[in-house]
Design an enzyme around this catalytic site. Structure first.
Site, PDB file in Angstrom:
ATOM      1  NE  ARG A  54      -2.618   0.742   3.455  1.00  0.00           N
ATOM      2  CZ  ARG A  54      -1.899   1.400   4.371  1.00  0.00           C
ATOM      3  NH1 ARG A  54      -1.465   2.624   4.131  1.00  0.00           N
ATOM      4  NH2 ARG A  54      -1.605   0.831   5.516  1.00  0.00           N
ATOM      5  CE1 TYR A 108     -13.348   8.590 -18.621  1.00  0.00           C
ATOM      6  CE2 TYR A 108     -13.110   9.144 -16.311  1.00  0.00           C
ATOM      7  CZ  TYR A 108     -13.370   8.219 -17.305  1.00  0.00           C
ATOM      8  OH  TYR A 108     -13.657   6.925 -16.957  1.00  0.00           O
ATOM      9  CG  ASP A 180      -6.777  12.975 -18.088  1.00  0.00           C
ATOM     10  OD1 ASP A 180      -6.018  12.283 -18.795  1.00  0.00           O
ATOM     11  OD2 ASP A 180      -7.858  12.557 -17.639  1.00  0.00           O
ATOM     12  CE  LYS A 205      -9.642   4.475 -20.255  1.00  0.00           C
ATOM     13  NZ  LYS A 205      -9.935   5.856 -19.894  1.00  0.00           N
TER      14      LYS A 205
HETATM   15  C1  LIG Z   1     -10.525   6.453 -18.796  1.00  0.00           C
HETATM   16  C2  LIG Z   1     -10.122   7.824 -18.468  1.00  0.00           C
HETATM   17  C3  LIG Z   1      -9.969   8.238 -17.140  1.00  0.00           C
HETATM   18  C4  LIG Z   1     -10.257   7.332 -15.970  1.00  0.00           C
HETATM   19  O1  LIG Z   1      -9.390   6.259 -15.918  1.00  0.00           O
HETATM   20  P1  LIG Z   1      -9.704   4.857 -15.156  1.00  0.00           P
HETATM   21  O2  LIG Z   1      -8.441   4.108 -15.355  1.00  0.00           O
HETATM   22  O3  LIG Z   1     -10.909   4.267 -15.810  1.00  0.00           O
HETATM   23  O4  LIG Z   1      -9.974   5.212 -13.729  1.00  0.00           O
HETATM   24  C5  LIG Z   1      -9.545   9.530 -16.910  1.00  0.00           C
HETATM   25  N1  LIG Z   1      -9.314  10.389 -17.919  1.00  0.00           N
HETATM   26  C6  LIG Z   1      -9.470  10.044 -19.213  1.00  0.00           C
HETATM   27  C7  LIG Z   1      -9.197  11.047 -20.281  1.00  0.00           C
HETATM   28  C8  LIG Z   1      -9.878   8.750 -19.533  1.00  0.00           C
HETATM   29  O5  LIG Z   1     -10.041   8.408 -20.821  1.00  0.00           O
END
Ligand SMILES: *Cc1c(COP(=O)(O)O)cnc(C)c1O
Length: 388
Positions: A54, A108, A180, A205
């Site tokens: 953790r 998002y 992001d 992703k």
């Molecule tokens: C999918 C996504 C997230 C969230 O990610 P998780 O791994 O599903 O928690 C945040 N920002 C963007 C741009 C995304 O495509």
């Protein structure tokens, strides 16, 4: 444990070699899984130094942190249990009760929910800004404003805001800048090297790229990443060592995958743009798109996501999606398989239909995340489904 000889290498080389244990663990070529929750006490000082899953400090975590920091041109990095764990933990650290946050208006979905509900519940004031209109930001700034938060590209319209202005605005006013950068991936855009203080990714992703792991990344300036890591130590959104190893392996092919996806998405966008049944294509790589010049200046590639509307609207979109054979109907993005989804029924289903149309998301809008299949096969699949 990370080796220090890879700074001069390009990203393809860093993906393979940066942050790898040196010397190799028992000679292992690939990163072994350290499936142990705790470690024998070796005189560590302080809570955060105790070796425990953790506390984000197992060999699997440390190797990933070193690799990710190198890729992004960042001072430090942290992996988390999901993209949302990265985003929520970073924001909870950067903006405290009584603080004010400026954040771009098309976000998002999970981030939008977090900043419009959970942050205000925690005493943080939030104002939305148009990322394409820097002149409008100053009027929204307050003495309590602490940070500005943006995304590299918007979903699902793939608009590219004025990222350079966001960095400059934060520097001028002493704000923390957060981005992001999930849609760009470090192959197309190194946001920390560009000047953002904190860079966030959903590693679910492109970074992992195989649609089999949920993970997130925070990287950026070392003191901030350190503070965010300590907060994550308490909040507990830690990535499991098995998932660390899957992410580690997935990342090795990131550059190969993303360059193929850049090329496939460009070919598909150009093909759809010229198709008689298609009304409109959203992809920053198309020279005709409004922010093409900006995207070209910022990014090394335009990414693997595009969206389009059909002349026949919703009915035509549903017919198209029923008739693809290669492209799978599924949400999410960044994997090796081509996926199609209708944002009105998935990522943006929670938004009032009127509001959704006002912000440009037609009910018939189809979003595509291209995989690494052969471009000719994907284009033939789309053509077949478009004429069904
Ligand atoms: C999918 C996504 C997230 C969230 O990610 P998780 O791994 O599903 O928690 C945040 N920002 C963007 C741009 C995304 O495509």
């Amino acid at each position: 444990m990370a080796d220090d000889h890879t700074d001069a290498y390009r990203i393809d080389t860093q993906l393979i070699h940066a942050g790898e244990p040196s010397p190799r663990i028992e000679g292992a070529i690939s990163m072994p899984v350290f499936q142990t929750a705790m470690y024998e006490f070796a005189g560590e000082e302080g809570y955060h130094a105790v070796r425990y899953i953790r506390l984000n400090n197992t060999p699997n975590h440390l190797a990933l942190h070193a690799k990710l920091a190198r890729l992004e041109g960042a001072e430090a990095a942290l992996v988390t249990a999901s993209g949302m764990a990265a985003i929520s933990t970073a924001l909870l650290e950067v903006v405290q009760p009584g603080d004010h946050l400026l954040i771009q208006d098309s976000l998002y979905g999970g981030t939008h929910g977090f900043v419009s509900k959970l942050l205000p519940e925690n005493g943080v004031e939030v104002d939305f800004i148009d990322l394409d209109d820097p002149a409008s930001w100053a009027a929204k700034c307050k003495p309590t404003t602490k940070a500005i938060y943006v995304e590299a590209m918007t979903n699902p319209l793939l608009e590219v805001g004025d990222l350079a202005a966001a960095v400059a605005f934060a520097k001028e006013r002493g704000l923390v800048s957060l981005i992001d950068a999930t849609f760009a991936s470090p192959v197309n855009f190194r946001a920390a090297a560009f000047g953002f203080d904190v860079v966030l990714h959903s590693a679910t992703k492109y970074l992992n790229g195989h649609s089999d792991v949920v993970a997130g990344v925070v990287c950026g300036r070392a003191p901030l990443v350190e503070r965010i890591t300590r907060r994550l130590d308490y909040l507990g959104g830690t990535l499991d060592p098995h998932a660390c190893v899957l992410l580690h392996r997935g990342m090795k092919t990131l550059a190969l995958r993303v360059r193929h996806q850049n090329a496939l998405a460009t070919a598909l966008a150009e093909h759809l743009d010229a198709h008689p049944a298609v009304a409109r294509v959203n992809y920053p790589g198309l020279a005709s798109r409004p922010r093409h010049a900006r995207a070209r200046e910022l990014f090394d590639g335009f990414g693997g996501v595009l969206s389009f509307e059909l002349d026949g609207g919703l009915d035509a979109a549903e017919r198209f999606m029923k008739h693809t054979r290669l492209a799978v109907t599924a949400p999410s993005l960044g994997g090796v398989e081509t996926l199609v989804t209708r944002p009105a029924t998935t990522s943006h289903a929670g938004i009032d239909p009127e509001e959704r149309r006002r912000i440009g998301i037609d009910d018939g809008l189809v979003r595509v995340s291209v995989g690494i299949e052969d471009a000719a096969d994907v284009i033939a699949d789309f053509d077949r489904a478009l004429s069904a």
